[in-house]
Design a protein around this motif. Sequence first.
Motif, PDB file in Angstrom:
ATOM      1  N   UNK A  72       0.828  -1.210   0.000  1.00 49.88           N
ATOM      2  CA  UNK A  72       0.000   0.000   0.000  1.00 49.88           C
ATOM      3  C   UNK A  72       0.867   1.267   0.000  1.00 49.88           C
ATOM      4  N   UNK A  73       1.912   1.248   0.825  1.00 53.59           N
ATOM      5  CA  UNK A  73       2.804   2.406   0.918  1.00 53.59           C
ATOM      6  C   UNK A  73       3.564   2.628  -0.395  1.00 53.59           C
ATOM      7  N   UNK A  74       4.039   1.540  -0.991  1.00 57.63           N
ATOM      8  CA  UNK A  74       4.776   1.664  -2.254  1.00 57.63           C
ATOM      9  C   UNK A  74       3.868   2.220  -3.343  1.00 57.63           C
ATOM     10  N   UNK A  75       2.635   1.721  -3.391  1.00 59.57           N
ATOM     11  CA  UNK A  75       1.702   2.194  -4.409  1.00 59.57           C
ATOM     12  C   UNK A  75       1.472   3.693  -4.279  1.00 59.57           C
ATOM     13  N   UNK A  76       1.282   4.169  -3.074  1.00 59.12           N
ATOM     14  CA  UNK A  76       1.066   5.605  -2.873  1.00 59.12           C
ATOM     15  C   UNK A  76       2.277   6.422  -3.343  1.00 59.12           C
ATOM     16  N   UNK A  77       3.470   5.878  -3.101  1.00 63.63           N
ATOM     17  CA  UNK A  77       4.694   6.583  -3.519  1.00 63.63           C
ATOM     18  C   UNK A  77       4.842   6.624  -5.036  1.00 63.63           C
ATOM     19  N   UNK A  78       4.179   5.723  -5.718  1.00 65.24           N
ATOM     20  CA  UNK A  78       4.334   5.620  -7.172  1.00 65.24           C
ATOM     21  C   UNK A  78       3.548   6.684  -7.941  1.00 65.24           C
TER      22      UNK A  78
END
Length: 223
Positions: A72-78
């Motif tokens: 979830x965190x990685x997706x938001x950073x993308x």
Amino acid sequence: MNENADANFIRPTHFLAVQITDPIIKGKMKEVQDCIVAKESILENVVVGVDLAHITLCLLSLPNESTVNEANKILQRCRDDLMSILDGEPMNLHISGIGHFDKRVVFAKVVPGDNEEKLKLFSEHFDKEFALLKSTNPFEYTPHVTLMKLSKLRSFAMKKKIKQISPKHFEDIEDMDFGHQNVKTVQLLAMSRKKATEYYFCESDISVEESNVETTEAEYAEE
């Protein structure tokens, strides 16, 4: 797949995807499925419901809550990188034509062009960002919307009965123009968790529109 490949296979639990919501596309998907089933009724067992329609971008293995949270965190950073790929332009995908993967999967094609290339860039970016959470996928990325697939078969008896989906069943409609899908979000979806509707459970999403309007869970239930 050989024994070594089996030993190294990492089964996916989640995936990143673009949801197909356009009613015209979904209606024509149903037309194609009905046409194929009319020619071989047993293939009704391999039809993928149109309410599940999506374009997969990346397969992930997230076996526990910790890895789901990390994804979830990685997706938001993308998001910023995806918006840079779009360069201020909306993503509108043209879905047209029918193809198959080794007669085991029948799908609607994403028409080649600028938007399809950007979709591939999305996938490549996710491959890099989610490198430690990716599932095994030996195939070259081909954007598509699945219509039917033999992997839906669970019983050995049915697998013996249905060996392939003959391309002859859709050769007279293989140029079907399904329509256009405006892409608003990229979603992190769970394969095994379904909501009250027939769509996949959405762990989180990011907007890929300039307005950055968030999609709520209630809106998913209505689509």
